[in-house]
Design a protein around this motif. Structure first.
Motif, short mmCIF file in Angstrom:
data_model
loop_
_atom_site.label_atom_id
_atom_site.label_comp_id
_atom_site.label_asym_id
_atom_site.label_seq_id
_atom_site.Cartn_x
_atom_site.Cartn_y
_atom_site.Cartn_z
N VAL A 1 37.40 0.82 0.27
CA VAL A 1 38.70 0.53 0.86
C VAL A 1 38.81 1.19 2.24
N ALA A 2 38.10 2.31 2.42
CA ALA A 2 38.13 3.01 3.71
C ALA A 2 37.55 2.17 4.84
N GLY A 3 36.86 1.08 4.50
CA GLY A 3 36.32 0.20 5.53
C GLY A 3 37.32 -0.82 6.04
N ILE A 4 38.51 -0.88 5.44
CA ILE A 4 39.51 -1.87 5.85
C ILE A 4 40.21 -1.45 7.13
N ARG A 5 40.58 -0.17 7.23
CA ARG A 5 41.20 0.37 8.44
C ARG A 5 40.64 1.76 8.70
N GLY A 6 40.67 2.19 9.97
CA GLY A 6 40.21 3.52 10.31
C GLY A 6 41.16 4.60 9.82
N LEU A 7 40.60 5.66 9.24
CA LEU A 7 41.39 6.75 8.67
C LEU A 7 41.06 8.07 9.39
N TYR B 1 32.63 7.35 8.19
CA TYR B 1 32.66 6.65 6.90
C TYR B 1 33.34 5.29 7.02
N SER B 2 34.50 5.25 7.66
CA SER B 2 35.22 3.98 7.82
C SER B 2 34.38 2.98 8.61
N ALA B 3 33.74 3.46 9.68
CA ALA B 3 32.89 2.56 10.48
C ALA B 3 31.73 2.02 9.66
N SER B 4 31.11 2.89 8.89
CA SER B 4 29.94 2.47 8.10
C SER B 4 30.33 1.47 7.02
N LYS B 5 31.49 1.67 6.40
CA LYS B 5 31.91 0.78 5.33
C LYS B 5 32.48 -0.53 5.88
N ALA B 6 33.12 -0.48 7.05
CA ALA B 6 33.56 -1.73 7.68
C ALA B 6 32.35 -2.59 8.02
#
Length: 261
Positions: A142-148, A154-159
């Motif tokens: 879910v962290a890939g949906i928007r930057g936290l 982590y957010s960039a990698s999962k997006a």
């Protein structure tokens, strides 16, 4: 349920990967288990009484492309072509981009969570297409949906992982090979136990594995687990940038990764 076959799982030494391995084993599947810490897997498998004829362990660091690909090739040679490949291995480290040393941390997170996912799939794609069947499952977030805050790496990698899985899915249409983007919310694992902020709708690893198995069985394209986080994810996606900025303002950042000696 589909007749048990062979499932290949990366990051199988703990957390989600270990829970998925146990879940599939209990349902009669054979296992190909991949991790850097193979001794940990062996000790765990013996402690829960797994039949040595139904599992094999492969050492790999998926952040190194050749290492990940070699593990897949070793599985093909030793156990044959899996029915399901679950690219689960990942790391979740906080970064501060203003610090030079954190760029190295970010590079490692991207190498593991994005390139490692693709490299885990690579050995199996052509054989699965030739066979006309197979399921590729990318564990995204879910962290890939928007930057936290603090989650830049982590957010960039999962997006990137989410978009990669979608691209692969449309590329493999009509080949018989399905691609599932599976987005966990908060799961109680070693990766999350030190998070200094509330983790809403937290699931245990075994419960996540049970739900994930159902999703994989029906060859879903994109699923968030638990469903409550799916609703949150849809809301997150729709919010204009200025509202998202206000929502996240002042929120506790993910702590920086501090390498231990």
């Amino acid at each position: 349920m589909t007749k048990p076959g062979l499932v290949y799982i990366t990051g199988a030494s703990s957390g989600i990967g270990q829970a998925l391995a146990q879940h599939y084993y209990q349902r009669g599947w054979s296992l190909a288990l991949v991790a850097r810490r193979t001794q940990v897997i062996e000790q765990w498998a013996q402690s829960v009484g797994m039949d040595e004829q139904r599992y094999a362990v492969y050492e790999a660091d998926v952040s190194l492309i050749d290492s990940a690909c070699h593990a897949g090739q070793a599985c093909l040679e030793r156990q044959g072509l899996p029915d399901i490949v679950i690219a689960n291995a990942g790391i979740s480290w906080g970064v501060d981009t203003s610090l030079r040393e954190d760029l190295d941390v970010m590079q490692q997170v991207l190498a593991c969570n994005t390139m490692g996912l693709a490299a885990s799939f690579q050995p199996f794609i052509t054989p699965m297409v030739v066979r006309g069947s197979g399921r590729l499952v990318g564990i995204c977030s879910v962290a890939g949906i928007r930057g936290l805050p603090g989650h830049a790496a982590y957010s960039a990698s999962k997006a990137a992982a989410i978009s990669y899985c979608e691209s692969l899915r449309v590329e493999l249409q009509k080949t018989g090979v399905s691609v599932t983007s599976l987005l966990p919310g908060y799961i109680d694992t070693p990766l999350t136990q030190n998070n200094p902020y509330p983790m809403h709708f937290l699931l245990t690893s075994p419960e996540f594995a049970r739900r994930a198995c159902r999703v994989i069985e029906r060859k879903a394209r994109y699923v968030v687990i638990p469903w409550q986080m799916g609703i949150a994810g849809r809301v997150m996606r729709m919010l204009p940038a200025w509202i998202w900025d206000k929502v996240t303002q002042g929120k506790t950042r993910k702590p920086r990764y501090l390498k231990k000696d």
